[in-house]
Enzyme design. Structure first.
Site, PDB file in Angstrom:
ATOM      1  N   VAL A 127       0.810  -1.217   0.000  1.00 27.65           N
ATOM      2  CA  VAL A 127       0.000   0.000   0.000  1.00 27.65           C
ATOM      3  C   VAL A 127       0.846   1.271   0.000  1.00 27.65           C
ATOM      4  CG1 VAL A 127      -0.222   0.265   2.520  1.00 27.65           C
ATOM      5  CG2 VAL A 127      -2.102   0.983   1.018  1.00 27.65           C
ATOM      6  N   TYR A 128       2.128   1.197   0.356  1.00 25.00           N
ATOM      7  CA  TYR A 128       2.961   2.398   0.392  1.00 25.00           C
ATOM      8  C   TYR A 128       3.096   2.964  -1.022  1.00 25.00           C
ATOM      9  CZ  TYR A 128       4.521   0.852   5.064  1.00 25.00           C
ATOM     10  OH  TYR A 128       4.587   0.442   6.374  1.00 25.00           O
ATOM     11  N   ALA A 129       2.579   4.175  -1.188  1.00 23.88           N
ATOM     12  CA  ALA A 129       2.595   4.859  -2.485  1.00 23.88           C
ATOM     13  C   ALA A 129       1.983   3.978  -3.566  1.00 23.88           C
ATOM     14  CB  ALA A 129       4.013   5.286  -2.873  1.00 23.88           C
TER      15      ALA A 129
END
Length: 339
Positions: free
Chosen positions: A61-63
């Site tokens: 989900v990071y970036a």
């Protein structure tokens, strides 16, 4: 850089891990967290390796997947041997529209893990973690899906992140009863200004030999001291993103004590805050992020700090949790005096 075992497993991780959450942000939440592109990421990953860090943590989900892509390309560009690094990532969060593209179901976790493998450019993930608790999916289904990934060779170890003590314990019990891949680690928030884990989770992790990976060890920058006494630290993360939440009525006295300990050791407050975590027996590794090499190098120097009994007692006194039932009932020193 010292190596520590991750819980009761045979996997060794560096006492500091590098967190890649600052990679790839463009706008919105991830733009506030970090906007580092490939060149900056390459430089930071190289600096982390040179400092002795062998463990790198990210999440799908990071970036929106860009963090994994950038981290994978950085490792390839640098040419580090796959056997010399431990790569950890996480799945759970929504990666598209629709109810089956999120959560901890068998369908989503297996698909999410294999998508992470593609973005990272790897044939296996060393530590795959469930990034949150899914109230809609039976825990049995989640741990069986993780076991499937291990047996398929996609994953070597499995962990959890941001789960409550009873949820973790149930997952451990099911895994043990069914002979599934064991829960190796928990990734959780733990700092001098946020010691909530010590009520239920830390005793459980210790008893079950589950490793603890700490995220946000500086409480979003608060423990650097630059936000103390209402400070605004323009450009600092907490001026844009008030996370994690902090009880500043408890935090301000802590910052005062932290400042004194830092002065004694002639170190920045941030290094003392990280060093305190490294003195906690339950901690396997502390995840540090950075936007500049200088920030990373400052964090790495926290491994050199040796806090004495006086330091630890002073920091504990000002930051310890207030007594809570049944803790006060089980501690005779808290009982009313007799006679």
């Amino acid at each position: 850089m010292k190596m520590r075992k991750l819980g009761g497993s045979g996997l060794f991780v560096s006492e500091l891990s590098f967190g890649a959450m600052t990679f790839g942000g463009t706008d919105g939440l991830w733009g506030q967290v970090g906007r580092l592109g490939q060149d900056d990421a390459n430089t930071l990953v190289q600096a982390a390796l040179e400092a002795g860090i062998n463990t790198f943590d990210t999440a799908d989900v990071y970036a929106n997947g860009r963090s994994e892509e950038i981290l994978g390309r950085a490792l390839t560009t640098i040419g580090v041997s796959r056997d010399d690094v431990v790569i950890a990532t996480k799945g759970f969060s929504a990666m598209g529209e629709g109810p089956n593209r999120r959560g901890a179901s068998r369908r989503h976790l297996i698909s999410a893990c294999r998508a992470s493998l593609q973005r990272l450019g790897l044939d296996h993930i060393d530590l795959y973690q469930v990034h949150g608790f899914d109230a809609f999916t039976p825990i049995e289904e989640t741990v069986e899906a993780l076991d499937t990934l291990v047996r398929a060779g996609d994953v070597r170890y499995v962990g959890l992140s941001n789960w409550a003590a009873w949820q973790i314990m149930k997952a451990i019990g099911i895994s043990q009863a069914r002979g599934l891949a064991p829960v190796t680690s928990l990734q959780a928030y733990y700092t001098l200004v946020g010691r909530d884990l010590e009520r239920e989770i830390v005793p459980m992790l210790t008893a079950e030999r589950v490793g603890l990976m700490v995220w946000s060890p500086l409480a979003g920058g608060y423990l650097t001291g630059k936000y103390a006494n209402g400070g605004d630290a323009t450009g600092g993360r907490q001026t844009e993103l008030d996370f994690p939440p902090i009880d500043r009525s408890r935090g301000e006295p802590l910052i005062e004590t932290l400042t004194g300990v830092a002065a004694k050791h002639e170190r920045p407050q941030a290094q003392i805050a990280i060093a305190w975590l490294l003195h906690q027996p339950v901690v396997s590794t502390v995840i540090v992020g950075a936007k500049r090499v200088e920030q990373l190098q400052d964090n790495v120097r926290s491994t050199e700090v040796k806090l004495d009994a006086e330091d630890l007692a002073a920091l504990d006194k000002v930051s310890r949790l207030p007594s809570e039932y049944p803790g006060w009932l089980l501690n005779p020193s808290k009982w009313p005096s007799q006679g």
